[in-house]
Design a protein around this motif. Sequence first.
Motif, PDB file in Angstrom:
ATOM      1  N   SER A   1      41.363  41.538  47.995  1.00 56.00           N
ATOM      2  CA  SER A   1      41.884  40.721  49.084  1.00 56.00           C
ATOM      3  C   SER A   1      43.303  41.169  49.408  1.00 56.00           C
ATOM      4  O   SER A   1      43.886  41.989  48.695  1.00 56.00           O
ATOM      5  CB  SER A   1      41.880  39.234  48.703  1.00 56.00           C
ATOM      6  OG  SER A   1      42.841  38.985  47.696  1.00 56.00           O
ATOM      7  N   ASP A   2      43.834  40.605  50.477  1.00 51.32           N
ATOM      8  CA  ASP A   2      45.208  40.907  50.869  1.00 51.32           C
ATOM      9  C   ASP A   2      46.225  40.126  50.047  1.00 51.32           C
ATOM     10  O   ASP A   2      47.427  40.386  50.162  1.00 51.32           O
ATOM     11  CB  ASP A   2      45.409  40.596  52.362  1.00 51.32           C
ATOM     12  CG  ASP A   2      44.574  41.516  53.247  1.00 51.32           C
ATOM     13  OD1 ASP A   2      44.439  42.702  52.898  1.00 51.32           O
ATOM     14  OD2 ASP A   2      44.051  41.033  54.276  1.00 51.32           O
ATOM     15  N   GLN A   3      45.748  39.181  49.251  1.00 53.84           N
ATOM     16  CA  GLN A   3      46.644  38.375  48.437  1.00 53.84           C
ATOM     17  C   GLN A   3      46.950  39.084  47.116  1.00 53.84           C
ATOM     18  O   GLN A   3      46.055  39.638  46.482  1.00 53.84           O
ATOM     19  CB  GLN A   3      46.019  37.006  48.152  1.00 53.84           C
ATOM     20  CG  GLN A   3      45.755  36.175  49.399  1.00 53.84           C
ATOM     21  CD  GLN A   3      47.040  35.882  50.159  1.00 53.84           C
ATOM     22  OE1 GLN A   3      48.063  35.572  49.547  1.00 53.84           O
ATOM     23  NE2 GLN A   3      46.972  35.948  51.485  1.00 53.84           N
ATOM     24  N   PRO A   4      48.210  39.077  46.688  1.00 52.81           N
ATOM     25  CA  PRO A   4      48.556  39.720  45.416  1.00 52.81           C
ATOM     26  C   PRO A   4      47.880  39.032  44.231  1.00 52.81           C
ATOM     27  O   PRO A   4      47.704  37.813  44.222  1.00 52.81           O
ATOM     28  CB  PRO A   4      50.086  39.574  45.342  1.00 52.81           C
ATOM     29  CG  PRO A   4      50.523  39.297  46.749  1.00 52.81           C
ATOM     30  CD  PRO A   4      49.398  38.533  47.382  1.00 52.81           C
ATOM     31  N   THR A   5      47.490  39.826  43.270  1.00 51.40           N
ATOM     32  CA  THR A   5      46.946  39.319  42.015  1.00 51.40           C
ATOM     33  C   THR A   5      47.821  39.813  40.863  1.00 51.40           C
ATOM     34  O   THR A   5      48.633  40.718  41.041  1.00 51.40           O
ATOM     35  CB  THR A   5      45.501  39.782  41.803  1.00 51.40           C
ATOM     36  OG1 THR A   5      45.463  41.224  41.779  1.00 51.40           O
ATOM     37  CG2 THR A   5      44.597  39.274  42.917  1.00 51.40           C
ATOM     38  N   GLU A   6      47.666  39.196  39.711  1.00 52.96           N
ATOM     39  CA  GLU A   6      48.452  39.590  38.547  1.00 52.96           C
ATOM     40  C   GLU A   6      47.563  40.225  37.489  1.00 52.96           C
ATOM     41  O   GLU A   6      46.386  39.876  37.365  1.00 52.96           O
ATOM     42  CB  GLU A   6      49.178  38.375  37.940  1.00 52.96           C
ATOM     43  CG  GLU A   6      50.313  37.863  38.802  1.00 52.96           C
ATOM     44  CD  GLU A   6      51.149  36.812  38.085  1.00 52.96           C
ATOM     45  OE1 GLU A   6      50.973  36.665  36.852  1.00 52.96           O
ATOM     46  OE2 GLU A   6      51.969  36.157  38.741  1.00 52.96           O
ATOM     47  N   ALA A   7      48.143  41.158  36.764  1.00 48.64           N
ATOM     48  CA  ALA A   7      47.444  41.819  35.663  1.00 48.64           C
ATOM     49  C   ALA A   7      48.414  41.979  34.499  1.00 48.64           C
ATOM     50  O   ALA A   7      49.610  42.178  34.706  1.00 48.64           O
ATOM     51  CB  ALA A   7      46.901  43.178  36.102  1.00 48.64           C
ATOM     52  N   THR A   8      47.892  41.877  33.297  1.00 52.85           N
ATOM     53  CA  THR A   8      48.689  42.115  32.086  1.00 52.85           C
ATOM     54  C   THR A   8      48.001  43.196  31.267  1.00 52.85           C
ATOM     55  O   THR A   8      46.838  43.027  30.880  1.00 52.85           O
ATOM     56  CB  THR A   8      48.837  40.842  31.245  1.00 52.85           C
ATOM     57  OG1 THR A   8      49.501  39.828  32.021  1.00 52.85           O
ATOM     58  CG2 THR A   8      49.653  41.117  29.999  1.00 52.85           C
ATOM     59  N   GLU A   9      48.690  44.289  31.047  1.00 51.74           N
ATOM     60  CA  GLU A   9      48.145  45.411  30.300  1.00 51.74           C
ATOM     61  C   GLU A   9      49.201  45.927  29.325  1.00 51.74           C
ATOM     62  O   GLU A   9      50.395  45.635  29.471  1.00 51.74           O
ATOM     63  CB  GLU A   9      47.704  46.542  31.236  1.00 51.74           C
ATOM     64  CG  GLU A   9      46.573  46.154  32.174  1.00 51.74           C
ATOM     65  CD  GLU A   9      46.214  47.252  33.149  1.00 51.74           C
ATOM     66  OE1 GLU A   9      45.072  47.281  33.629  1.00 51.74           O
ATOM     67  OE2 GLU A   9      47.095  48.096  33.455  1.00 51.74           O
TER      68      GLU A   9
END
Length: 318
Positions: free
Chosen positions: A289-297
């Motif tokens: 989507s155009d909405q930002p998402t978060e990731a933790t790596e």
Amino acid sequence: MKFTQRTRGMIKAIAVVLSLALPTVIAASYADARVGGGSSSGSRGSRTFSAPPSTTTAPKAAQPMNRTMTQPGSPSAPAATGGGFFNRPGMGMLGGLAAGFLGAGLLGMLFGGGLFSGLGGFASILGLILQIGLIILVVRLAMKWWQRRNAPAYASTGAGPAPAQNPQANYRSAMGFGLGSNAPPLEIKPEDYEAFERLLGEVQAAWSEEDVSKLERLSTPEMVSYFARDLADNKARNAVNKVTGVKLLQGDLAEAWREGDADYATVALRFSLVDKTFDRNNGQMIAGSDQPTEATEVWTFVRNRGGNWELSAIQQTN
């Protein structure tokens, strides 16, 4: 009455098979099209098979490597095996046990006969699938327990607060990096943290551009081989993954150490990004989507003495 019992057995078998297959279906989705493929890949030198310490950014344990070229350094590490279906990346000892069961015909014995003696009907086939699924589930649980038992803890267990005069203990850079209570044997300076954040964005950009030559300048040859394979998989599905707006939100140094002429640093990264996947033929968005998402790596970087940092591994968090 016999038909009713068989029907109930079929329904139970189908329910179990679907529950076991669901994680595989999710893992194969377009959500894993981003850099790293949603798996844990690469090498951390002699610590490849050891879990990095947890941090404030990544309090949960990092997943073990699904893909690595590092040879096991201890008897407890999973053994390297040859090719074949049951030896695909991530299968390891699980694949060997499954292949052994099939090769020896033990699954058939579980049905009260030979390997194919019980395959006279559809319910028997489902029963075979059910037995394989249960064996895989038990072996996976045993492997996870064994890895947790044998993973050395690098976090400090000594009592007493850390010395206040340690300049790194409360370090915070403009990029959002911090350092927990683990005092690293290798000093990581502010310019190193800047390099880590820069690599986070540059690797994502090179991946989105499908620029393998640029990835070669930013990553180790091993990581490049995984990136190239994942990009080829995307092309085979007529998909192209685009990642934009990468922004580091928080970062913590898990551990840093030296092996010979190589320096290693494992860093937990929490970042936001706009992750979208498009159809390669018509350009239509098929995932994201155009909405930002978060990731933790958890990313590991390596450099030769006096050289530049390169991406050496990416691990997902549990």
